[in-house]
Design an enzyme around this catalytic site. Structure first.
Site, PDB file in Angstrom:
ATOM      1  N   CYS A  32      30.473  27.720  27.984  1.00  0.00           N
ATOM      2  CA  CYS A  32      29.272  26.897  27.824  1.00  0.00           C
ATOM      3  C   CYS A  32      28.111  27.343  28.708  1.00  0.00           C
ATOM      4  CB  CYS A  32      29.592  25.432  28.098  1.00  0.00           C
ATOM      5  SG  CYS A  32      30.761  24.720  26.923  1.00  0.00           S
ATOM      6  N   ASN A  60      28.196  21.214  19.477  1.00  0.00           N
ATOM      7  CA  ASN A  60      28.237  22.076  20.662  1.00  0.00           C
ATOM      8  C   ASN A  60      28.501  23.507  20.209  1.00  0.00           C
ATOM      9  OD1 ASN A  60      28.874  23.495  22.972  1.00  0.00           O
ATOM     10  ND2 ASN A  60      30.245  21.942  23.813  1.00  0.00           N
ATOM     11  N   HIS A  99      22.450  22.422  28.187  1.00  0.00           N
ATOM     12  CA  HIS A  99      23.497  22.839  27.256  1.00  0.00           C
ATOM     13  C   HIS A  99      23.897  21.635  26.410  1.00  0.00           C
ATOM     14  CE1 HIS A  99      27.257  23.953  25.523  1.00  0.00           C
ATOM     15  NE2 HIS A  99      27.957  23.187  26.337  1.00  0.00           N
TER      16      HIS A  99
END
Length: 336
Positions: free
Chosen positions: A115, A293, A263
Site C-alpha cells: 500500500c 483499494n 492511500h
C-alpha cells in the site's frame, strides 16, 4: 542540488465495474455491510479475456503520463514500478514496461511495499534526481488483485475491498528548490508483518514441489489475510504521525495543506484523518468509493484524478500519505 517535480500524470482502470450488489451474488454480503465498513460502492476488476495485466495496465498509465509530461519516451532515464501483484514471480514488471514502451536499455527497479509502494517509489525517484544521477524518472503503481482474491463468503472481509488499476507519474529536475518534492518520509514496523499478509507462494513457507503437487483449494495462505481492526488502529496513528513529520520538516502547519491524497485503504481512515487535521472536503481527495483499494496504484490514480479535475493548482501544498502491509508507511510533501 536539485529538487524533483512531477510533470506528467496518467491512470488506467479496467472497464469492468463490479458493484457491491454484484458481490452479493458471489458471497454472503450486501451493499449496506460493505459501504458502512469501507465506504466502497464499486471497484474495477479485470475481466477474463480483456488482456489486462499488472504490467500492461502500468504501460497504459505510463503512456498518458509521458505524453502529458511533454517528453519523448527515450527521455526516460529510469523506471520504478511499485506492485504486490506482478505478472510473474520474477522478473518484475519494470523490465516489461521498458520493453513494451521500447525505451532504450535504462534501469528498471521493482518496489514491493504494497500500500505504501508508490510513496516509497516516489522517494527513490526523488533521491535519484536530487543527486543528479537521473533527470527523468518514470514511476508506476499498478495492481491486479482480482485474480488472487477468495471470492467466497470465507474471504469476504478482504475480497470486497480490493480493485484493479494503475497510475503513473513522470518526475524531472527542478532547479528551484522551493518547488517540487520538498521531502519524503518512510517507516516500517516488521513485527506486525503477519497482520496483513499473503503467505504463499513463499520459499520460506513451502517447498515448490509441495505447491505443485498439492490440491491447494483449501489452503488459505494463498489468499490475503487482514486483521482489520488492528490495521485500522495502527493506520490512523501512523498516518497522522508521518503527515506531521513532513509538515514540521518543511516548517508547515496543517493549515498549509491545500490537498491531501491519502492511500485509498478505507474511507473511514481517510475521514478520521480529515477530521483530526480539520480539513474540508475540498482539501482531501477520495475515490475509494469508485475503485476500492488498488494498493500501490491508489495514490497515483487519485492524484491524477485530482489534477485532472483542477483540484490541484500551481503553488499548492500537496501531501501524499500511505500506510499498509509490512507495516510500512510514508509521506511526501510537494509544492506543486
Amino acid at each position: 542540488m536539485y529538487n524533483s517535480k512531477i510533470i506528467g500524470l496518467g491512470k488506467y482502470v479496467p472497464d469492468n465495474v463490479v458493484t457491491n450488489n454484484d458481490l452479493s451474488k458471489m458471497m454472503d454480503t450486501n451493499d449496506e455491510w460493505i459501504t458502512e465498513r469501507t465506504g466502497i460502492k464499486e471497484r474495477r476488476w479485470v475481466k477474463e479475456g480483456d488482456g489486462d495485466t499488472t504490467a500492461t495496465m502500468g504501460v497504459k498509465a505510463a503512456k498518458i503520463a509521458i505524453e502529458r509530461a511533454g517528453i519523448d519516451k527515450d527521455d526516460i532515464d529510469f523506471i520504478i514500478f511499485a506492485t504486490l501483484s506482478p505478472d510473474m514471480y520474477f522478473p518484475g514488471p519494470g523490465v516489461q514496461v521498458q520493453h513494451a514502451l521500447d525505451i532504450k536499455t535504462v534501469g528498471a527497479l521493482d518496489v514491493r511495499n504494497q500500500c505504501s509502494g508508490f510513496v516509497y517509489a516516489i522517494s527513490v525517484a526523488d533521491n535519484f534526481i536530487k543527486t543528479g544521477m537521473y533527470k527523468n524518472v518514470l514511476v508506476i503503481g499498478s495492481e491486479l488483485h482480482s485474480h488472487g482474491l477468495d471470492k467466497t463468503t470465507r474471504g469476504r472481509g478482504v475480497s470486497v475491498i480490493f480493485g484493479d488499476g494503475a497510475g503513473a507519474a513522470v518526475l524531472t529536475r527542478e532547479q528551484d528548490t522551493s518547488k517540487g518534492i520538498l521531502s519524503t518520509h518512510l517507516h516500517s514496523q516488521g513485527e506486525h508483518a503477519e497482520e496483513l499478509v499473503v503467505k504463499a507462494p513463499g520459499m520460506g513457507t513451502r517447498w515448490v514441489t509441495d505447491i505443485i503437487e498439492d490440491d491447494n483449494k483449501d489452503d488459505e495462505s494463498y489468499f490475503p489475510y487482514m486483521n482489520g481492526q488492528f490495521v485500522f488502529k495502527n493506520a490512523v496513528v501512523r498516518f497522522s504521525e508521518v503527515i506531521m513529520e513532513g509538515l514540521m520538516q518543511n516548517n508547515l502547519k496543517k493549515e498549509n495543506i491545500d490537498m491531501l491524497i491519502p492511500h485509498q485503504a478505507n474511507l473511514r481512515i481517510a475521514q478520521f484523518i480529515q477530521k483530526k487535521f480539520q480539513l474540508s472536503d475540498d482539501q482531501v481527495y477520495n475515490n475509494i468509493m469508485r475503485y476500492g483499494n488498488t494498493t500501490a496504484a491508489s495514490i497515483p490514480i487519485a492524484l491524477t484524478e485530482a489534477w485532472e479535475e483542477g483540484k490541484i493548482k500551481e503553488g499548492d501544498t500537496v501531501v501524499l500519505a500511505a500506510f499498509g502491509s509490512g507495516f510500512t508507511w510514508g509521506s511526501v510533501i510537494v509544492k506543486w
